[in-house]
Design a protein around this motif. Sequence first.
Motif, PDB file in Angstrom:
ATOM      1  N   VAL A 348      16.626  83.659 -15.297  1.00 12.43           N
ATOM      2  CA  VAL A 348      15.620  82.815 -14.628  1.00 12.43           C
ATOM      3  C   VAL A 348      16.269  81.970 -13.538  1.00 12.43           C
ATOM      4  CG1 VAL A 348      14.038  80.883 -14.981  1.00 12.43           C
ATOM      5  CG2 VAL A 348      14.047  82.777 -16.586  1.00 12.43           C
ATOM      6  N   ILE A 349      17.469  81.460 -13.781  1.00 15.86           N
ATOM      7  CA  ILE A 349      18.154  80.664 -12.757  1.00 15.86           C
ATOM      8  C   ILE A 349      18.457  81.523 -11.530  1.00 15.86           C
ATOM      9  CG2 ILE A 349      20.317  79.499 -12.216  1.00 15.86           C
ATOM     10  CD1 ILE A 349      20.339  78.364 -15.009  1.00 15.86           C
ATOM     11  N   ALA A 350      18.920  82.743 -11.756  1.00 16.20           N
ATOM     12  CA  ALA A 350      19.219  83.634 -10.624  1.00 16.20           C
ATOM     13  C   ALA A 350      17.959  83.929  -9.817  1.00 16.20           C
ATOM     14  CB  ALA A 350      19.844  84.929 -11.142  1.00 16.20           C
ATOM     15  N   LEU A 351      16.868  84.215 -10.503  1.00 17.49           N
ATOM     16  CA  LEU A 351      15.609  84.492  -9.810  1.00 17.49           C
ATOM     17  C   LEU A 351      15.079  83.236  -9.122  1.00 17.49           C
ATOM     18  CD1 LEU A 351      13.374  86.572  -9.232  1.00 17.49           C
ATOM     19  CD2 LEU A 351      12.257  85.826 -11.365  1.00 17.49           C
ATOM     20  N   GLY A 352      15.137  82.098  -9.822  1.00 20.20           N
ATOM     21  CA  GLY A 352      14.660  80.847  -9.236  1.00 20.20           C
ATOM     22  C   GLY A 352      15.475  80.420  -8.037  1.00 20.20           C
ATOM     23  N   ALA A 353      16.798  80.626  -8.083  1.00 22.35           N
ATOM     24  CA  ALA A 353      17.640  80.268  -6.946  1.00 22.35           C
ATOM     25  C   ALA A 353      17.305  81.117  -5.720  1.00 22.35           C
ATOM     26  CB  ALA A 353      19.110  80.441  -7.319  1.00 22.35           C
ATOM     27  N   ARG A 354      16.967  82.383  -5.951  1.00 25.12           N
ATOM     28  CA  ARG A 354      16.588  83.256  -4.831  1.00 25.12           C
ATOM     29  C   ARG A 354      15.284  82.778  -4.194  1.00 25.12           C
ATOM     30  NH1 ARG A 354      16.364  89.858  -5.147  1.00 25.12           N
ATOM     31  NH2 ARG A 354      15.730  90.228  -2.975  1.00 25.12           N
ATOM     32  N   ILE A 355      14.306  82.444  -5.024  1.00 23.51           N
ATOM     33  CA  ILE A 355      13.032  81.939  -4.495  1.00 23.51           C
ATOM     34  C   ILE A 355      13.238  80.603  -3.788  1.00 23.51           C
ATOM     35  CG2 ILE A 355      10.729  81.155  -5.147  1.00 23.51           C
ATOM     36  CD1 ILE A 355      10.876  83.097  -7.512  1.00 23.51           C
ATOM     37  N   TYR A 356      14.017  79.729  -4.406  1.00 20.48           N
ATOM     38  CA  TYR A 356      14.256  78.383  -3.866  1.00 20.48           C
ATOM     39  C   TYR A 356      14.934  78.454  -2.496  1.00 20.48           C
ATOM     40  CZ  TYR A 356      15.715  73.453  -4.020  1.00 20.48           C
ATOM     41  OH  TYR A 356      15.915  72.116  -3.746  1.00 20.48           O
ATOM     42  N   ALA A 357      15.978  79.268  -2.383  1.00 17.96           N
ATOM     43  CA  ALA A 357      16.733  79.338  -1.139  1.00 17.96           C
ATOM     44  C   ALA A 357      15.915  79.949  -0.010  1.00 17.96           C
ATOM     45  CB  ALA A 357      18.009  80.147  -1.352  1.00 17.96           C
ATOM     46  N   ARG A 358      14.995  80.867  -0.334  1.00 21.86           N
ATOM     47  CA  ARG A 358      14.233  81.558   0.700  1.00 21.86           C
ATOM     48  C   ARG A 358      12.915  80.861   1.043  1.00 21.86           C
ATOM     49  NH1 ARG A 358      15.035  87.995  -0.688  1.00 21.86           N
ATOM     50  NH2 ARG A 358      17.321  87.985  -0.641  1.00 21.86           N
ATOM     51  N   SER A 359      12.603  79.770   0.345  1.00 27.72           N
ATOM     52  CA  SER A 359      11.325  79.089   0.590  1.00 27.72           C
ATOM     53  C   SER A 359      11.491  77.683   1.147  1.00 27.72           C
ATOM     54  CB  SER A 359      10.505  79.020  -0.706  1.00 27.72           C
ATOM     55  OG  SER A 359      10.304  80.309  -1.253  1.00 27.72           O
ATOM     56  N   LEU A 360      12.677  77.106   1.041  1.00 29.15           N
ATOM     57  CA  LEU A 360      12.850  75.705   1.424  1.00 29.15           C
ATOM     58  C   LEU A 360      12.548  75.450   2.894  1.00 29.15           C
ATOM     59  CD1 LEU A 360      16.007  74.377  -0.472  1.00 29.15           C
ATOM     60  CD2 LEU A 360      13.625  73.730  -0.786  1.00 29.15           C
ATOM     61  N   LEU A 361      12.941  76.346   3.772  1.00 29.98           N
ATOM     62  CA  LEU A 361      12.779  76.118   5.208  1.00 29.98           C
ATOM     63  C   LEU A 361      11.540  76.787   5.779  1.00 29.98           C
ATOM     64  CD1 LEU A 361      16.480  76.412   6.411  1.00 29.98           C
ATOM     65  CD2 LEU A 361      15.132  74.352   5.978  1.00 29.98           C
ATOM     66  N   ARG A 362      10.609  77.139   4.918  1.00 29.78           N
ATOM     67  CA  ARG A 362       9.350  77.725   5.388  1.00 29.78           C
ATOM     68  C   ARG A 362       8.250  76.679   5.209  1.00 29.78           C
ATOM     69  NH1 ARG A 362       8.856  83.814   3.184  1.00 29.78           N
ATOM     70  NH2 ARG A 362       7.227  83.788   4.787  1.00 29.78           N
ATOM     71  N   PHE A 363       7.789  76.136   6.323  1.00 26.07           N
ATOM     72  CA  PHE A 363       6.867  74.995   6.305  1.00 26.07           C
ATOM     73  C   PHE A 363       5.440  75.369   6.659  1.00 26.07           C
ATOM     74  CE2 PHE A 363      11.119  73.537   7.560  1.00 26.07           C
ATOM     75  CZ  PHE A 363      11.391  72.653   6.524  1.00 26.07           C
ATOM     76  N   SER A 364       5.180  76.613   6.931  1.00 25.85           N
ATOM     77  CA  SER A 364       3.832  77.015   7.362  1.00 25.85           C
ATOM     78  C   SER A 364       2.962  77.350   6.162  1.00 25.85           C
ATOM     79  CB  SER A 364       3.931  78.228   8.299  1.00 25.85           C
ATOM     80  OG  SER A 364       4.602  79.288   7.651  1.00 25.85           O
ATOM     81  N   GLY A 365       2.512  76.327   5.475  1.00 23.21           N
ATOM     82  CA  GLY A 365       1.619  76.530   4.342  1.00 23.21           C
ATOM     83  C   GLY A 365       2.341  77.025   3.107  1.00 23.21           C
ATOM     84  N   ARG A 366       1.560  77.556   2.180  1.00 26.94           N
ATOM     85  CA  ARG A 366       2.108  78.017   0.903  1.00 26.94           C
ATOM     86  C   ARG A 366       2.775  79.378   1.067  1.00 26.94           C
ATOM     87  NH1 ARG A 366      -1.521  79.252  -4.535  1.00 26.94           N
ATOM     88  NH2 ARG A 366       0.145  80.282  -5.735  1.00 26.94           N
ATOM     89  N   VAL A 367       3.951  79.522   0.495  1.00 27.51           N
ATOM     90  CA  VAL A 367       4.676  80.781   0.529  1.00 27.51           C
ATOM     91  C   VAL A 367       4.312  81.573  -0.739  1.00 27.51           C
ATOM     92  CG1 VAL A 367       6.940  81.881   0.640  1.00 27.51           C
ATOM     93  CG2 VAL A 367       6.555  79.673   1.761  1.00 27.51           C
ATOM     94  N   ARG A 368       3.892  82.784  -0.557  1.00 25.28           N
ATOM     95  CA  ARG A 368       3.571  83.614  -1.710  1.00 25.28           C
ATOM     96  C   ARG A 368       4.845  84.084  -2.399  1.00 25.28           C
ATOM     97  NH1 ARG A 368      -1.679  84.929  -2.035  1.00 25.28           N
ATOM     98  NH2 ARG A 368      -2.968  84.581  -0.177  1.00 25.28           N
ATOM     99  N   LEU A 369       4.732  84.243  -3.698  1.00 25.79           N
ATOM    100  CA  LEU A 369       5.894  84.626  -4.486  1.00 25.79           C
ATOM    101  C   LEU A 369       6.473  85.955  -4.023  1.00 25.79           C
ATOM    102  CD1 LEU A 369       7.747  83.960  -6.877  1.00 25.79           C
ATOM    103  CD2 LEU A 369       6.119  85.096  -8.378  1.00 25.79           C
ATOM    104  N   LYS A 370       5.614  86.896  -3.712  1.00 25.70           N
ATOM    105  CA  LYS A 370       6.058  88.203  -3.253  1.00 25.70           C
ATOM    106  C   LYS A 370       6.828  88.090  -1.942  1.00 25.70           C
ATOM    107  CE  LYS A 370       4.324  92.866  -2.254  1.00 25.70           C
ATOM    108  NZ  LYS A 370       3.119  93.725  -2.173  1.00 25.70           N
ATOM    109  N   GLU A 371       6.357  87.212  -1.058  1.00 25.70           N
ATOM    110  CA  GLU A 371       7.037  87.007   0.217  1.00 25.70           C
ATOM    111  C   GLU A 371       8.412  86.385   0.017  1.00 25.70           C
ATOM    112  OE1 GLU A 371       4.465  84.684   2.581  1.00 25.70           O
ATOM    113  OE2 GLU A 371       2.885  86.192   2.701  1.00 25.70           O
ATOM    114  N   ALA A 372       8.502  85.420  -0.906  1.00 25.95           N
ATOM    115  CA  ALA A 372       9.768  84.752  -1.146  1.00 25.95           C
ATOM    116  C   ALA A 372      10.811  85.711  -1.714  1.00 25.95           C
ATOM    117  CB  ALA A 372       9.585  83.572  -2.099  1.00 25.95           C
ATOM    118  N   LEU A 373      10.379  86.617  -2.577  1.00 30.36           N
ATOM    119  CA  LEU A 373      11.304  87.574  -3.168  1.00 30.36           C
ATOM    120  C   LEU A 373      11.716  88.654  -2.184  1.00 30.36           C
ATOM    121  CD1 LEU A 373       9.714  87.993  -6.716  1.00 30.36           C
ATOM    122  CD2 LEU A 373      11.812  86.748  -6.119  1.00 30.36           C
ATOM    123  N   ALA A 374      10.813  88.988  -1.261  1.00 33.25           N
ATOM    124  CA  ALA A 374      11.099  90.070  -0.317  1.00 33.25           C
ATOM    125  C   ALA A 374      11.638  89.573   1.014  1.00 33.25           C
ATOM    126  CB  ALA A 374       9.846  90.897  -0.087  1.00 33.25           C
ATOM    127  N   ALA A 375      11.787  88.256   1.160  1.00 35.63           N
ATOM    128  CA  ALA A 375      12.208  87.703   2.463  1.00 35.63           C
ATOM    129  C   ALA A 375      13.633  88.132   2.781  1.00 35.63           C
ATOM    130  CB  ALA A 375      12.110  86.189   2.440  1.00 35.63           C
TER     131      ALA A 375
END
Length: 375
Positions: A348-375
């Motif tokens: 869970v930490i590995a998956l959460g760190a991937r989502i966290y790192a790829r979503s922090l600098l995206r400010f245009s509304g809500r980031v979908r989970l699928k987008e965060a994982l595939a970014a």
Amino acid sequence: MSTPAPTRPPRPAVPGVVPATLMVAEREILAQVRTKSFLISTAVLLLGVLAAVIGSSFLSGRTAEATQVAVVAQTADVVEAMPGMEPVMADDADAARELVESEEVAAAVLPDESGENPTGITVVALTDAPQSLVGGLSVAPSVELLDADEGDQTGLRYLVSFAFGAIFMMSAMTFGSTIAQNTVQEKQSRVVEILLSTVPARALLAGKILGNSALALGQTAAIAAVAIIGAVVTGQDELLSALGGPVAWFIVFFLVGFVLLASVFAASASLVSRIEDTGPVLTPVMMLTMTPYFVIVFFNENALVMKIASYVPFSAPVAMPVRLFLGEAAWWEPLAALALLVASCVAVIALGARIYARSLLRFSGRVRLKEALAA
């Protein structure tokens, strides 16, 4: 003659992952302990725990004063062996009767001079003899109970399940919500851009989890200390000794389970950029935190459900210590459940760190989970 260009001061070195993690953790801890709300809520929580321990002891009759009973040398040993009775030594039978008449004692236990009583003892009282004294001196048949512990453990089962479940749920929701709120506020104010220019995203996530885990563990340790002090003061030594091992296991499971949930809170919060948008992403996490508590409380008498829950990562921190307290778990089961929880926590930490790192600098509304994982 040309003047030399001014020399610029050297740029500060970027800290490594470990120093950056410790720096963020220190920032998280100091930010919490300096707030009055945290200190007041912690003090109220500890006072509530102390009041609950003392109240339960009072309701169970542990704090009731012993009944004073006058005795002579021949009957002193009999009364001393009876729980809830305090023998008061008298010189002779007449002195014991005087103590009863003056209402200094509730009754007197004297040798039977007539020889007609098979017990060889006479109870002397002013108007009414204490039933607990008479019952303790009466001759009763032996009783064999096929399940002697079931009646006593029913109440303790609910009490221990409720205590472990409430502590874990409240800590996870309180400090998990703090992690989520801080993450969203840093994105909303664009402070995260400054933070990421100094520390890596994984160090920022690790520091938040480490700092809040330390706070949660410290608060839990304070609750345990207050509960132990209350149990010692009120004379609940038997319950305290029975809870020693399960509490130690609970602290270990609590720490790993909290880190798992903290990662989920942080990753979920990183998907949004405004406080107003946190409801949809945090509601599933809240339900994930609360559901195991209700499962443990309402199904704690179902051995099959408890056994399954003790291996589910989100409910194992509560279910396994409860089963250990009741003696329903084999010696190897907490080790197996802990290994499964640690493996789940790492994933869970590995998956959460991937989502966290790829979503922090995206400010245009809500980031979908699928987008965060595939970014």
